[in-house]
Design a protein around this motif. Structure first.
Motif, short mmCIF file in Angstrom:
data_model
loop_
_atom_site.label_atom_id
_atom_site.label_comp_id
_atom_site.label_asym_id
_atom_site.label_seq_id
_atom_site.Cartn_x
_atom_site.Cartn_y
_atom_site.Cartn_z
N LYS A 264 0.76 -0.94 0.06
CA LYS A 264 -0.14 0.18 0.43
C LYS A 264 1.40 1.35 0.15
N GLU A 265 1.67 1.49 0.71
CA GLU A 265 3.15 2.91 0.76
C GLU A 265 3.59 2.35 -0.37
N LEU A 266 3.63 1.62 -0.86
CA LEU A 266 4.44 1.98 -2.10
C LEU A 266 3.88 2.19 -3.00
N LEU A 267 2.28 2.05 -3.73
CA LEU A 267 1.32 2.37 -4.29
C LEU A 267 1.83 4.17 -4.17
N GLU A 268 0.91 4.16 -3.07
CA GLU A 268 0.93 5.74 -2.70
C GLU A 268 1.73 6.99 -3.01
N VAL A 269 3.65 6.11 -2.78
CA VAL A 269 4.65 7.03 -3.17
C VAL A 269 4.84 6.17 -5.14
N LEU A 270 4.78 5.22 -5.00
CA LEU A 270 4.60 5.42 -7.04
C LEU A 270 3.80 6.34 -6.98
N SER A 271 2.82 6.06 -7.11
CA SER A 271 0.95 7.03 -8.14
C SER A 271 1.60 8.39 -8.05
N LYS A 272 2.17 8.99 -6.95
CA LYS A 272 2.93 10.51 -6.97
C LYS A 272 3.59 10.80 -8.29
N TYR A 273 4.45 9.28 -9.59
CA TYR A 273 5.15 9.72 -10.87
C TYR A 273 4.80 9.09 -11.58
N VAL A 274 3.28 7.94 -11.39
CA VAL A 274 3.13 7.52 -12.72
C VAL A 274 2.09 6.38 -11.72
N ASP B 152 -2.59 -4.50 -8.20
CA ASP B 152 -2.17 -5.21 -8.87
C ASP B 152 -1.33 -5.01 -9.60
N ASP B 153 -0.72 -4.27 -10.18
CA ASP B 153 0.55 -3.81 -10.41
C ASP B 153 1.97 -4.22 -9.92
N ILE B 154 1.94 -3.88 -8.70
CA ILE B 154 2.61 -4.33 -7.55
C ILE B 154 2.65 -6.24 -7.20
N ARG B 155 3.90 -6.61 -7.43
CA ARG B 155 4.39 -7.94 -6.48
C ARG B 155 5.10 -8.39 -5.59
N ILE B 156 5.29 -8.27 -4.42
CA ILE B 156 5.81 -8.16 -3.18
C ILE B 156 6.04 -10.06 -3.28
N SER B 157 7.02 -10.04 -3.38
CA SER B 157 7.52 -11.65 -2.67
C SER B 157 8.72 -12.16 -1.95
N GLN B 158 8.45 -12.16 -0.72
CA GLN B 158 9.31 -13.06 0.10
C GLN B 158 10.28 -14.04 0.42
N GLU B 159 10.89 -14.78 0.27
CA GLU B 159 11.56 -16.17 0.55
C GLU B 159 13.23 -15.99 1.64
N ASP C 7 19.35 -20.59 0.35
CA ASP C 7 20.67 -20.50 1.24
C ASP C 7 21.04 -19.35 2.43
N GLY C 8 20.17 -19.36 2.70
CA GLY C 8 20.22 -18.61 4.21
C GLY C 8 19.57 -17.15 4.46
N LEU C 9 19.96 -16.84 3.19
CA LEU C 9 19.86 -15.51 3.17
C LEU C 9 17.94 -14.86 3.06
N ASP C 10 17.43 -13.61 3.33
CA ASP C 10 15.57 -13.77 2.76
C ASP C 10 16.00 -12.73 1.85
N VAL C 11 15.04 -12.77 1.01
CA VAL C 11 15.29 -12.26 -0.28
C VAL C 11 13.45 -11.34 -0.18
N LEU C 12 13.70 -10.51 -0.60
CA LEU C 12 12.38 -9.73 -0.87
C LEU C 12 12.54 -9.19 -2.41
N GLU C 13 11.63 -10.32 -3.02
CA GLU C 13 11.61 -9.95 -5.00
C GLU C 13 10.42 -8.87 -4.54
N LEU C 14 10.05 -7.55 -5.42
CA LEU C 14 9.54 -6.42 -5.85
C LEU C 14 9.44 -6.73 -7.13
N ASN C 15 8.76 -6.56 -7.32
CA ASN C 15 7.87 -6.09 -9.22
C ASN C 15 6.47 -5.84 -8.87
N ILE C 16 7.17 -4.63 -10.00
CA ILE C 16 6.02 -3.63 -10.63
C ILE C 16 5.91 -3.09 -11.83
#
Length: 87
Positions: free
Chosen positions: A45-55, A60-67, A70-79
């Protein structure tokens, strides 16, 4: 933020604020190892608020996943950004 910035009222740049928020979220996630990430809807929601200022993007255009990889946390963000009009 430095003391001079606080005295003269300079606002931090949005990129710095976003980076700091992500660092806090990741630190909280590491502290709560093994629990499901409950911050993703808020982050989205916060990303949508920031991005909507510019584009023009929708939630539905923002997809976030976390996994873990190899012992590291990966936060994947697709816009998905809208295509630019050709001049």
């Amino acid at each position: 933020m430095s003391l001079l910035d606080m005295l003269f009222g300079r606002k931090p740049k949005t990129a710095v604020v976003a980076r700091d928020r992500l660092q806090i979220i990741i630190a909280q996630e590491r502290a709560q190892e093994g629990q499901a990430p409950d911050y993703l809807p808020t982050l989205r929601k916060e990303l949508l608020e920031v991005l909507s200022k510019y584009v023009n993007v929708s939630l539905d255009d923002i997809r976030i996943s976390q996994e873990k990889q190899d012992g590291l946390d990966v936060l994947e963000l697709n816009i998905t950004l809208p295509e630019q009009k050709k001049a």
